[in-house]
Design a protein around this motif. Structure first.
Motif, PDB file in Angstrom:
ATOM      1  N   VAL A 183       0.869  -1.179   0.000  1.00 52.53           N
ATOM      2  CA  VAL A 183       0.000   0.000   0.000  1.00 52.53           C
ATOM      3  C   VAL A 183       0.907   1.231   0.000  1.00 52.53           C
ATOM      4  O   VAL A 183       1.634   1.468   0.966  1.00 52.53           O
ATOM      5  N   GLY A 184       0.879   1.980  -1.095  1.00 52.80           N
ATOM      6  CA  GLY A 184       1.763   3.121  -1.266  1.00 52.80           C
ATOM      7  C   GLY A 184       1.338   4.352  -0.475  1.00 52.80           C
ATOM      8  O   GLY A 184       0.275   4.387   0.147  1.00 52.80           O
ATOM      9  N   ARG A 185       2.173   5.369  -0.515  1.00 53.39           N
ATOM     10  CA  ARG A 185       1.898   6.633   0.167  1.00 53.39           C
ATOM     11  C   ARG A 185       0.586   7.229  -0.322  1.00 53.39           C
ATOM     12  O   ARG A 185       0.320   7.247  -1.519  1.00 53.39           O
ATOM     13  N   GLU A 186      -0.218   7.704   0.592  1.00 51.11           N
ATOM     14  CA  GLU A 186      -1.513   8.336   0.314  1.00 51.11           C
ATOM     15  C   GLU A 186      -2.504   7.381  -0.360  1.00 51.11           C
ATOM     16  O   GLU A 186      -3.531   7.805  -0.864  1.00 51.11           O
ATOM     17  N   ALA A 187      -2.201   6.091  -0.382  1.00 56.13           N
ATOM     18  CA  ALA A 187      -3.113   5.097  -0.961  1.00 56.13           C
ATOM     19  C   ALA A 187      -3.973   4.495   0.142  1.00 56.13           C
ATOM     20  O   ALA A 187      -3.638   4.571   1.325  1.00 56.13           O
ATOM     21  N   ARG A 188      -5.078   3.869  -0.274  1.00 50.54           N
ATOM     22  CA  ARG A 188      -6.016   3.276   0.687  1.00 50.54           C
ATOM     23  C   ARG A 188      -6.490   1.929   0.154  1.00 50.54           C
ATOM     24  O   ARG A 188      -7.059   1.848  -0.937  1.00 50.54           O
ATOM     25  N   LEU A 189      -6.275   0.889   0.941  1.00 42.03           N
ATOM     26  CA  LEU A 189      -6.751  -0.458   0.643  1.00 42.03           C
ATOM     27  C   LEU A 189      -7.812  -0.800   1.677  1.00 42.03           C
ATOM     28  O   LEU A 189      -7.549  -0.749   2.879  1.00 42.03           O
ATOM     29  N   THR A 190      -9.034  -1.137   1.214  1.00 46.57           N
ATOM     30  CA  THR A 190     -10.136  -1.470   2.109  1.00 46.57           C
ATOM     31  C   THR A 190     -10.551  -2.917   1.882  1.00 46.57           C
ATOM     32  O   THR A 190     -10.849  -3.310   0.757  1.00 46.57           O
ATOM     33  N   LEU A 191     -10.555  -3.696   2.971  1.00 44.76           N
ATOM     34  CA  LEU A 191     -10.972  -5.092   2.935  1.00 44.76           C
ATOM     35  C   LEU A 191     -12.299  -5.216   3.656  1.00 44.76           C
ATOM     36  O   LEU A 191     -12.399  -4.910   4.845  1.00 44.76           O
ATOM     37  N   GLY A 192     -13.338  -5.668   2.958  1.00 48.49           N
ATOM     38  CA  GLY A 192     -14.656  -5.848   3.563  1.00 48.49           C
ATOM     39  C   GLY A 192     -14.684  -7.035   4.510  1.00 48.49           C
ATOM     40  O   GLY A 192     -13.726  -7.815   4.607  1.00 48.49           O
ATOM     41  N   GLU A 193     -15.800  -7.188   5.200  1.00 44.69           N
ATOM     42  CA  GLU A 193     -16.008  -8.300   6.134  1.00 44.69           C
ATOM     43  C   GLU A 193     -15.861  -9.637   5.401  1.00 44.69           C
ATOM     44  O   GLU A 193     -16.313  -9.792   4.267  1.00 44.69           O
ATOM     45  N   ASN A 194     -15.188 -10.599   6.045  1.00 49.94           N
ATOM     46  CA  ASN A 194     -14.975 -11.951   5.501  1.00 49.94           C
ATOM     47  C   ASN A 194     -14.183 -11.954   4.200  1.00 49.94           C
ATOM     48  O   ASN A 194     -14.490 -12.692   3.266  1.00 49.94           O
ATOM     49  N   PHE A 195     -13.146 -11.142   4.141  1.00 52.32           N
ATOM     50  CA  PHE A 195     -12.240 -11.097   2.993  1.00 52.32           C
ATOM     51  C   PHE A 195     -11.264 -12.259   3.089  1.00 52.32           C
ATOM     52  O   PHE A 195     -10.749 -12.567   4.163  1.00 52.32           O
TER      53      PHE A 195
END
Length: 193
Positions: free
Chosen positions: A70-82
């Motif tokens: 995950v790079g600078r100023e980036a956003r990784l979102t993992l939902g429930e039960n990923f």
């Protein structure tokens, strides 16, 4: 602690932040868990690099041999039960979002950047990073590549060995193919974990 870190996992350059947007439970986030019978458990290693933000919305399992950056100023979102079964890569330089109940098979590459800039003759960058959005209850088959700018609808199945470079907004479909030839292969389907 909400994290279980398994053997042969390397966490490095943890300069970003992790946001748990769910009730915190012991072991809700598993990193480097063994999930494939064909993995080389002795040499396969899991890697995690975080400069930006990781948001976890519930239980998450990152399988052995997976690599997440995950790079600078980036956003990784993992939902429930990923869940990633193993040996896959997620490279996030802008934003990648997974809905709830997503399952990623093995040998998947997902990236929202091209890494190297392509310039036109006036010096303008023509290939900026673009977000990837994966809906709820999406199953991505093994050896699939998903590139920047892709959005997948809820209840999508991506067939094995596909290259997805454009969005598919129709839910309950199987999609597959390579780049410009990727298409809906079947309508009105669902899948179970």
């Amino acid at each position: 602690m909400p994290f279980f870190i398994y053997w042969r996992s390397e966490l490095y350059k943890l300069k970003g932040k992790i946001v748990i947007d769910a009730p915190v439970r012991t072991g809700m986030i598993k990193f480097g868990a063994h999930g494939l019978g064909t993995q080389d458990l002795l040499y396969s290693r899991t890697m995690f690099q975080l400069y930006g933000t990781l948001v976890v919305k519930g239980n998450a399992c990152i399988g052995r041999g997976s690599k997440i950056s995950v790079g600078r100023e980036a956003r990784l979102t993992l939902g429930e039960n990923f869940m990633i079964t193993g040996d896959s890569q997620i490279i996030c330089h802008k934003e990648i979002t997974f809905g709830n109940d997503c399952l990623l098979s093995w040998d998947i590459l997902m990236m929202d950047t091209d890494f190297h800039h392509v310039l036109d003759t006036s010096g303008y960058k023509t290939n900026m990073p673009k977000p990837i959005s994966i809906g709820n209850h999406v199953w991505i088959g093994c050896k699939t590549v998903i590139l920047k700018g892709v959005s997948l609808a809820d209840d999508t199945i991506v067939s094995a060995n596909s290259t997805i470079t454009r969005s598919f907004e129709e839910p309950n479909c199987i999609i597959g193919g390579h780049a410009q030839t990727a298409a809906v292969l079947r309508h009105s389907v669902c899948w179970e974990k």
